[in-house]
Design an enzyme around this catalytic site. Structure first.
Site, PDB file in Angstrom:
ATOM      1  N   ARG A 149      -2.910  12.148  -7.003  1.00 30.61           N
ATOM      2  CA  ARG A 149      -3.638  13.222  -6.351  1.00 30.61           C
ATOM      3  C   ARG A 149      -4.895  13.484  -7.176  1.00 30.61           C
ATOM      4  O   ARG A 149      -4.922  13.210  -8.376  1.00 30.61           O
ATOM      5  CB  ARG A 149      -2.786  14.491  -6.289  1.00 30.61           C
ATOM      6  CG  ARG A 149      -1.463  14.332  -5.527  1.00 30.61           C
ATOM      7  CD  ARG A 149      -0.659  15.621  -5.599  1.00 30.61           C
ATOM      8  NE  ARG A 149       0.579  15.534  -4.830  1.00 30.61           N
ATOM      9  CZ  ARG A 149       1.768  15.190  -5.346  1.00 30.61           C
ATOM     10  NH1 ARG A 149       1.862  14.910  -6.644  1.00 30.61           N
ATOM     11  NH2 ARG A 149       2.847  15.123  -4.586  1.00 30.61           N
ATOM     12  N   LYS A 175       2.890  18.196  -8.811  1.00 28.73           N
ATOM     13  CA  LYS A 175       3.133  19.545  -8.280  1.00 28.73           C
ATOM     14  C   LYS A 175       4.313  20.196  -8.992  1.00 28.73           C
ATOM     15  O   LYS A 175       5.303  19.543  -9.297  1.00 28.73           O
ATOM     16  CB  LYS A 175       3.410  19.459  -6.776  1.00 28.73           C
ATOM     17  CG  LYS A 175       2.183  19.107  -5.937  1.00 28.73           C
ATOM     18  CD  LYS A 175       2.508  19.137  -4.458  1.00 28.73           C
ATOM     19  CE  LYS A 175       1.266  18.871  -3.611  1.00 28.73           C
ATOM     20  NZ  LYS A 175       1.560  18.898  -2.165  1.00 28.73           N
ATOM     21  N   HIS A 247      -7.925  11.565  -1.534  1.00 32.96           N
ATOM     22  CA  HIS A 247      -6.576  11.348  -0.997  1.00 32.96           C
ATOM     23  C   HIS A 247      -6.489  10.031  -0.224  1.00 32.96           C
ATOM     24  O   HIS A 247      -5.402   9.461  -0.097  1.00 32.96           O
ATOM     25  CB  HIS A 247      -6.171  12.507  -0.074  1.00 32.96           C
ATOM     26  CG  HIS A 247      -4.745  12.415   0.381  1.00 32.96           C
ATOM     27  ND1 HIS A 247      -3.690  12.743  -0.438  1.00 32.96           N
ATOM     28  CD2 HIS A 247      -4.206  12.007   1.555  1.00 32.96           C
ATOM     29  CE1 HIS A 247      -2.560  12.553   0.222  1.00 32.96           C
ATOM     30  NE2 HIS A 247      -2.843  12.111   1.430  1.00 32.96           N
ATOM     31  N   ARG A 250      -5.071   7.486  -2.448  1.00 35.26           N
ATOM     32  CA  ARG A 250      -3.619   7.663  -2.600  1.00 35.26           C
ATOM     33  C   ARG A 250      -2.888   7.125  -1.360  1.00 35.26           C
ATOM     34  O   ARG A 250      -1.877   6.434  -1.467  1.00 35.26           O
ATOM     35  CB  ARG A 250      -3.321   9.151  -2.800  1.00 35.26           C
ATOM     36  CG  ARG A 250      -1.845   9.525  -2.893  1.00 35.26           C
ATOM     37  CD  ARG A 250      -1.756  11.008  -3.261  1.00 35.26           C
ATOM     38  NE  ARG A 250      -0.443  11.594  -3.023  1.00 35.26           N
ATOM     39  CZ  ARG A 250       0.555  11.565  -3.903  1.00 35.26           C
ATOM     40  NH1 ARG A 250       0.398  10.937  -5.051  1.00 35.26           N
ATOM     41  NH2 ARG A 250       1.702  12.146  -3.639  1.00 35.26           N
ATOM     42  N   HIS A 273       7.072  12.156  -4.502  1.00 35.56           N
ATOM     43  CA  HIS A 273       7.435  12.865  -3.278  1.00 35.56           C
ATOM     44  C   HIS A 273       8.847  13.424  -3.389  1.00 35.56           C
ATOM     45  O   HIS A 273       9.814  12.777  -3.049  1.00 35.56           O
ATOM     46  CB  HIS A 273       7.370  11.913  -2.076  1.00 35.56           C
ATOM     47  CG  HIS A 273       6.023  11.843  -1.446  1.00 35.56           C
ATOM     48  ND1 HIS A 273       5.707  10.937  -0.471  1.00 35.56           N
ATOM     49  CD2 HIS A 273       4.898  12.560  -1.650  1.00 35.56           C
ATOM     50  CE1 HIS A 273       4.445  11.094  -0.093  1.00 35.56           C
ATOM     51  NE2 HIS A 273       3.943  12.073  -0.798  1.00 35.56           N
ATOM     52  N   TYR A 282      18.316   8.181  -6.931  1.00 33.62           N
ATOM     53  CA  TYR A 282      17.178   7.356  -7.312  1.00 33.62           C
ATOM     54  C   TYR A 282      16.098   8.185  -7.992  1.00 33.62           C
ATOM     55  O   TYR A 282      14.925   7.859  -7.925  1.00 33.62           O
ATOM     56  CB  TYR A 282      16.586   6.646  -6.095  1.00 33.62           C
ATOM     57  CG  TYR A 282      17.543   5.651  -5.494  1.00 33.62           C
ATOM     58  CD1 TYR A 282      17.909   4.511  -6.198  1.00 33.62           C
ATOM     59  CD2 TYR A 282      18.097   5.862  -4.248  1.00 33.62           C
ATOM     60  CE1 TYR A 282      18.801   3.601  -5.657  1.00 33.62           C
ATOM     61  CE2 TYR A 282      18.992   4.964  -3.711  1.00 33.62           C
ATOM     62  CZ  TYR A 282      19.336   3.836  -4.420  1.00 33.62           C
ATOM     63  OH  TYR A 282      20.223   2.946  -3.889  1.00 33.62           O
TER      64      TYR A 282
END
Length: 301
Positions: A149, A175, A247, A250, A273, A282
């Site tokens: 990001r 984030k 973005h 990305r 994510h 995972y």
């Protein structure tokens, strides 16, 4: 029916019953493997004959969040429908969960995806005769090599870089201040080394900014706006008509990896994510495995 048996039977069906060419069979198989990966990441006990419509919708949302284009989603949807048609014909299932499956409506238009040629042209348009040219090249190389990001790029720290040939990772604070490790491609490493070792050393760094990788001429941190304006200027310079932003790099990073055949779980980990995975199975993939994904599937490696 377990996944290996279902996929093996599906391949036989495509070859014998539908008489598809080898490339088409492999494409269908890769799409069903993505469904398998989703089952393992989201609900590791979910077998192909236990999928409900809601699970399939969750899968479509999953690949959408990863940045896969609408065209690719449509192709995968076609593969899923063929797969469940086969399971129905083979009496593995009594009802087809994909019958009512439709593409989710996307509230906002996905950003344009840059082709690899677009990436090369944008980076090639940077004026390297100026000191900031080396910095700008390093920034765009890192954006594309690591799928960051823009805020993660401007906050990147020297102390979080590991550019040793036996390691080659960067630590990213995403984030919610969550940290993750992302492999970095060789060309991005070279650009970073030139910026850090040959250009940044001559910058009069302001107090408190010593650990930041990217600085302006006054030795202060770069703003997100600067990165936006830089990319817009480069796009105009090469006559690129697409509407792009940081973005877009990305989005292109994820799209190029996924459409090249990379494991969705690895791409998910590198993008940071969290919302996609509901289990922790995972959450921490092997670092060498992530590095191998970049080496094998990233165009810049």
């Amino acid at each position: 029916m377990d996944w290996p048996s279902a996929i093996k039977g599906f391949k036989t069906y495509l070859k014998l019953e539908r008489s598809l060419a080898g490339n088409s069979i492999e494409a269908y198989t890769r799409d069903i493997e993505k469904l398998h990966q989703f089952a393992e990441a989201e609900r590791y006990d979910l077998q192909p004959d236990k999928f409900a419509l809601s699970d399939l919708r969750g899968f479509i949302n999953w690949i959408s969040e990863l940045g896969m284009t609408a065209t690719s989603q449509a192709r995968i949807l076609s593969g899923i429908k063929a797969f469940y048609k086969f399971l129905l014909m083979d009496d593995v299932i009594q009802a087809d969960p994909s019958e009512l499956l439709e593409m989710p409506r996307i509230a906002r238009k996905l950003p344009d995806t840059l082709s690899y040629e677009d990436i090369q042209n944008l980076i090639g348009a940077i004026d390297l005769s100026k000191p900031e040219g080396g910095r700008n090249k390093a920034m765009l190389e890192v954006l594309y090599a690591c799928g960051l990001r823009v805020s993660e790029l401007t906050e990147l720290r020297l102390s979080n870089l590991s550019l040793d040939p036996d390691d080659e990772f960067i630590k990213v604070k995403g984030k919610g201040s969550k940290e993750r490790l992302v492999p970095i491609a060789r060309q991005a490493i070279k650009a970073l080394q030139i910026w850090i070792e040959q250009i940044r050393v001559h910058v009069d760094v302001q107090k408190g900014e010593e650990d930041l990788v990217f600085l302006n001429r006054r030795g202060k941190r770069l703003t997100r706006v600067y990165v936006f304006l830089l990319i817009k200027e480069l796009a105009e310079r090469i006559g690129l008509k697409k509407k792009i932003s940081p973005h877009t790099f990305r989005h292109s990073f994820a799209t190029h990896l996924v459409e090249g055949g990379a494991d969705l779980r690895a791409v998910q980990e590198m993008l940071g994510h969290e919302s996609i995975t509901t289990t922790e199975i995972y959450a921490h993939l092997d670092r060498q495995y992530l590095k191998s994904v970049i080496t094998e599937y990233h165009p810049r490696s």
